[in-house]
Write an enzyme that holds these catalytic residues in place. Structure first.
Site, mmCIF file in Angstrom:
data_model
loop_
_atom_site.group_PDB
_atom_site.id
_atom_site.type_symbol
_atom_site.label_atom_id
_atom_site.label_comp_id
_atom_site.label_asym_id
_atom_site.label_seq_id
_atom_site.Cartn_x
_atom_site.Cartn_y
_atom_site.Cartn_z
ATOM 1 N N ASP A 3 0.755 -1.287 -0.011
ATOM 2 C CA ASP A 3 -0.009 0.161 -0.059
ATOM 3 C C ASP A 3 0.772 1.005 -0.067
ATOM 4 O O ASP A 3 0.630 2.632 0.477
ATOM 5 C CB ASP A 3 -0.985 -0.067 1.340
ATOM 6 C CG ASP A 3 -1.885 -1.173 1.459
ATOM 7 O OD1 ASP A 3 -2.418 -1.807 0.230
ATOM 8 O OD2 ASP A 3 -1.664 -1.881 2.308
ATOM 9 N N HIS A 6 -4.443 -1.787 -7.056
ATOM 10 C CA HIS A 6 -4.441 -0.314 -7.085
ATOM 11 C C HIS A 6 -5.318 0.299 -7.995
ATOM 12 O O HIS A 6 -5.770 -0.588 -8.901
ATOM 13 C CB HIS A 6 -2.869 -0.040 -7.356
ATOM 14 C CG HIS A 6 -2.200 -0.419 -8.235
ATOM 15 N ND1 HIS A 6 -1.115 -1.192 -7.938
ATOM 16 C CD2 HIS A 6 -2.309 -0.865 -9.604
ATOM 17 C CE1 HIS A 6 -0.492 -1.931 -9.125
ATOM 18 N NE2 HIS A 6 -1.437 -1.427 -10.162
ATOM 19 N N ASP A 20 2.164 14.559 1.115
ATOM 20 C CA ASP A 20 1.070 15.842 1.482
ATOM 21 C C ASP A 20 0.366 15.018 2.624
ATOM 22 O O ASP A 20 -0.256 16.255 3.485
ATOM 23 C CB ASP A 20 -0.123 15.912 0.233
ATOM 24 C CG ASP A 20 -0.345 14.510 -0.429
ATOM 25 O OD1 ASP A 20 0.520 13.617 -0.831
ATOM 26 O OD2 ASP A 20 -1.625 14.474 -0.144
ATOM 27 N N GLY A 53 5.770 12.180 -3.930
ATOM 28 C CA GLY A 53 4.274 12.197 -4.373
ATOM 29 C C GLY A 53 3.851 13.241 -3.592
ATOM 30 O O GLY A 53 4.076 13.086 -1.965
#
EC number: 6.3.4.4
Length: 442
Positions: A26, A54, A341, A425
């Site tokens: 994950d 995914h 984030d 990311g």
């Protein structure tokens, strides 16, 4: 970011790239795999089955993939399912139908991959229920993965290649199902219905079942660009993971070679995918787990619920000793750091940099990791603290645009791992990916 055409100027490592999860799965491998699939000629799966998964977005359409590699979404790409996989053919056919197009024409299945039948899923549920009553549950997906690998190891399983000759398949099928029904005291099972389905699969798939070893090596000799997609992750590896709380296949770089039949010298680059914090599904040791408001914050903000099972994931701080251990096994060249984030908004971020024995105070030796549950209980994390940041980083396109505290966190991870973080990311969409332009690749 296109490794294959060398858009990163100081990377010229060849045509075969493996993307592997470096934690408990994950990690968000789908995004980087999808990005690179667009530029590859062939994408491959080498291990596992429909226990992985995914969701990929292409042209504003979402695809949930559990068996097929991401390359199926690109018309110029050939997809390969390797011999190390266990394939629930009904699920595969449903997935093929959901993707649509002339996918079958560019899909190749290894004749040595094992067939996962519905009875394997029934057995998985029986075993997990029994373990639950005993307080020893593993927390499997109940997709039949373990039981199918068990029949493979017991040398009674059925390979996909058998399906090319249906009469031979039918005889082997009856023997296997009768054996498993007797062994697990299963009194009802509709063999005729399943056999009818498999006759249809025989018609549709017989020309797609090939000798993948020959197929792959011929394409490598012709300098095709190959992207290898790992399922699950290193800490779920049957040998190197937190046993017995693991999957049933080889999820590390060794599985690439045994699960596709390619030579180890053909692999040019290994990318490890690392989530900015740590999660795991199911049972097993988790030394940096956060059973508090911070853990809940990460779970909700990061949407940490299983793709396959929808189960809530356990959340905790990033674990450097784990990553060093995984780097030793996989020889990771580069890192894709995902979901940075999600950490936005935290006052303080902790990074586990070592483990200390609770009794002796002795630190864990570099490259070691307490994968056994009874040993892991003897250790506690040693943390380095970082100040958090409040800014929304999803609009950042360059490393230098990130908040200073975010950059400090990333650089600290690089320092401890001695491995460049090339992709970062910063949001859920494909465009939310920073590519660091300046790094050293040893």
């Amino acid at each position: 970011m296109n490794i294959f055409d060398h858009q990163i100027k100081n990377v010229d490592k060849g045509n075969v790239v493996a993307i592997l999860g470096a934690q408990w799965g994950d990690e968000g491998k789908g995004k980087i795999i999808d990005m690179l699939s667009e530029y590859s000629d062939i994408t491959c799966r080498f291990n596992g089955g429909a226990n992985a998964g995914h969701t990929i977005s292409v042209n504003d359409k979402k695809y949930a993939l559990h068996l097929l590699p991401c390359g199926v979404l690109y018309d110029n790409n050939i997809s390969v399912l390797g011999n190390g996989m266990v394939i629930h053919v009904k699920s595969l056919m449903e997935e093929i139908e959901s993707v649509g197009g002339k996918l079958l024409d560019r899909l190749y299945l290894s004749n040595k991959a094992h067939i996962l039948f519905d009875i394997h899923q029934i057995i998985d549920s029986i075993q997990e229920t029994k373990k639950l009553k005993e307080g020893k549950q593993i927390g499997t997906t109940k997709r039949g993965i373990g039981p199918c690998y068990s029949t493979k190891a017991s040398r009674i399983g059925i390979r996909l290649g058998t399906l090319k000759n249906f009469e031979n398949f039918k005889n082997m099928y009856s023997k296997l199902i009768d054996h498993l029904m007797d062994l697990y005291n299963i009194t009802e099972y509709d063999k005729e219905k399943e056999l009818n389905l498999f006759y249809n699969y025989h018609i549709k798939l017989r020309d797609r079942i090939v000798d993948v070893i020959s197929f792959m090596n011929t394409n490598l000799e012709n300098n095709k660009k190959v992207l290898i997609e790992g399922a699950n992750a290193a800490m779920l590896d049957i040998d190197f993971g937190t046993y017995p709380y693991v999957t049933s296949s080889c999820t590390t770089v060794g599985g690439v070679f045994s699960g596709l039949g390619i030579h180890h010298k053909k692999l040019n680059l290994v990318v490890g995918v690392v989530k900015s914090y740590l999660t795991r599904v199911g049972c097993g040791p988790f030394l940096t787990e956060l059973n508090n408001d911070v853990g809940q914050y990460l779970r909700e903000k990061g949407h940490e619920y299983g793709t396959t099972t929808k189960r809530p994931r356990r959340c905790g701080w990033l674990d450097i000793p784990m990553l060093l251990y995984v780097k030793c096994i996989n020889s990771i060249d580069m890192i894709n750091l995902t979901k940075l984030d999600v950490l936005s908004g935290l006052e303080e971020i902790l990074l586990c940099v070592n483990f200390k024995n609770k009794k002796t105070g002795e630190l864990l030796e570099k490259g070691c990791y307490p994968v056994e549950e009874e040993i892991s209980e003897e250790y506690e994390p040693v943390y380095e603290k970082f100040s958090g940041w409040k800014e929304d980083i999803s609009t950042c396109n360059e490393f230098d645009e990130l908040p200073e505290n975010a950059k400090k966190y990333i650089l600290a991870i690089e320092k401890y791992l001695k491995t460049p973080i090339v992709w970062i990311g910063v949001g859920p969409n494909r465009k939310n990916m920073i590519v660091k332009k300046n790094f050293n690749l040893n």
